[in-house]
Design an enzyme around this catalytic site. Structure first.
Site, PDB file in Angstrom:
ATOM      1  N   HIS A  34       0.820  -1.219   0.000  1.00 46.79           N
ATOM      2  CA  HIS A  34       0.000   0.000   0.000  1.00 46.79           C
ATOM      3  C   HIS A  34       0.852   1.265   0.000  1.00 46.79           C
ATOM      4  O   HIS A  34       0.372   2.340  -0.356  1.00 46.79           O
ATOM      5  CB  HIS A  34      -0.985  -0.003   1.176  1.00 46.79           C
ATOM      6  CG  HIS A  34      -0.408   0.422   2.493  1.00 46.79           C
ATOM      7  ND1 HIS A  34       0.058  -0.469   3.436  1.00 46.79           N
ATOM      8  CD2 HIS A  34      -0.218   1.651   3.032  1.00 46.79           C
ATOM      9  CE1 HIS A  34       0.496   0.194   4.490  1.00 46.79           C
ATOM     10  NE2 HIS A  34       0.338   1.484   4.268  1.00 46.79           N
ATOM     11  N   ASP A  84      -0.282  -7.513   1.876  1.00 47.23           N
ATOM     12  CA  ASP A  84       0.277  -6.156   1.793  1.00 47.23           C
ATOM     13  C   ASP A  84       1.807  -6.186   1.858  1.00 47.23           C
ATOM     14  O   ASP A  84       2.407  -5.880   2.886  1.00 47.23           O
ATOM     15  CB  ASP A  84      -0.306  -5.317   2.934  1.00 47.23           C
ATOM     16  CG  ASP A  84       0.048  -3.845   2.823  1.00 47.23           C
ATOM     17  OD1 ASP A  84       0.467  -3.408   1.735  1.00 47.23           O
ATOM     18  OD2 ASP A  84      -0.110  -3.130   3.842  1.00 47.23           O
ATOM     19  N   SER A 187       4.485   2.239   8.334  1.00 44.75           N
ATOM     20  CA  SER A 187       4.088   1.221   7.349  1.00 44.75           C
ATOM     21  C   SER A 187       5.268   0.789   6.487  1.00 44.75           C
ATOM     22  O   SER A 187       6.109   1.606   6.101  1.00 44.75           O
ATOM     23  CB  SER A 187       2.998   1.777   6.431  1.00 44.75           C
ATOM     24  OG  SER A 187       1.782   1.923   7.118  1.00 44.75           O
ATOM     25  N   GLY A 188       5.308  -0.501   6.184  1.00 49.15           N
ATOM     26  CA  GLY A 188       6.378  -1.044   5.346  1.00 49.15           C
ATOM     27  C   GLY A 188       7.594  -1.485   6.110  1.00 49.15           C
ATOM     28  O   GLY A 188       8.418  -2.249   5.607  1.00 49.15           O
TER      29      GLY A 188
END
Length: 240
Positions: A34, A84, A187-188
């Protein structure tokens, strides 16, 4: 650990640090799908060896690379965050130093329980480490300028699905104690597990999504780096 930096200013996406990532070998970084699904390769620069998110502050181990290719997991569903995960192929290899190191990725057939993001038997907890420059409650929900880390317990899947009905089998949740959590901007980044057997850190999850930050009833959700995902990573990188 790296951070992803958006190099252009188009539409509603701001210029600057927007996600984290994990080095798995010199030419490849794993992150959340994402984070990059709506971006072109030319819009992303990867910074490694940084503690401070200010790219103009040159640090001893600082390195950077452009992105040559974005590979998104074929089962990724943007509406639900299922699968994801994405791989960034860099235009030049990173040099491993004291400040730039990869996270190990288990092979799909690895049966070492230390490397699996599964909870320990009650009343004990199994903990992993999360790293990032994301938002912190202590800084009035502003992104941290310096790299931070937090130790989080892996929760039972039944607890996770009760807290987040939209979770799938490719997800797990962690946190819910002491109001510690990952948050926007993390995120990530990696959820890493330590193996006493190998004396190494291993990639077990990817910071994916959540419902708020620091809510003990709703721990953060992570992409599970399980058998199928591990094999996909090996198929799309040069890990030996």
């Amino acid at each position: 650990m790296v951070f992803l930096y958006k190099t252009t200013h188009e539409g509603q996406t701001r210029r600057g640090l927007f996600c984290g990532g994990s080095i798995v070998e010199p030419l490849h970084v794993v992150t959340a799908a994402h984070c990059v699904e709506r971006l072109l390769e030319t819009e992303i620069k990867v910074y490694a060896g940084k503690l401070d998110s200010n790219i103009d502050l040159i640090e001893p181990y600082q390195q950077s690379a452009d992105v040559q290719l974005i590979t998104i997991y074929e089962s990724f569903v943007s509406e639900t965050f299922h699968g994801d995960i994405a791989i960034l192929t860099l235009d030049r290899p990173l040099n491993f130093t004291k400040g730039v190191k990869p996270l190990c990725v288990p092979r799909s057939g690895n049966t070492d329980k230390d490397l699996k993001p599964r909870p320990a038997k009650e009343p004990s907890f199994k903990y992993g480490m999360v790293f990032g420059w994301g938002v912190t409650v202590t800084q009035n929900f502003r992104e941290s300028r310096v790299l931070r880390e937090v130790k989080l317990p892996i929760r039972k899947q039944s607890f996770c699905t009760a807290a987040h009905p939209g979770m799938t089998k490719l997800m797990f949740c962690a946190g819910g104690l002491l109001k510690q959590d990952s948050c926007q901007g993390d995120s990530g980044g990696p959820f890493a597990l330590w193996s006493a057997r190998s004396q190494k850190w291993w990639l077990a999850g990817i910071v994916s999504w959540g419902d708020g930050c620091g809510d003990p009833t709703k721990p953060g959700v992570y992409t599970r780096v399980g058998t199928a995902v591990r094999q996909w990573i090996y198929n799309n990188t040069n890990i030996e």
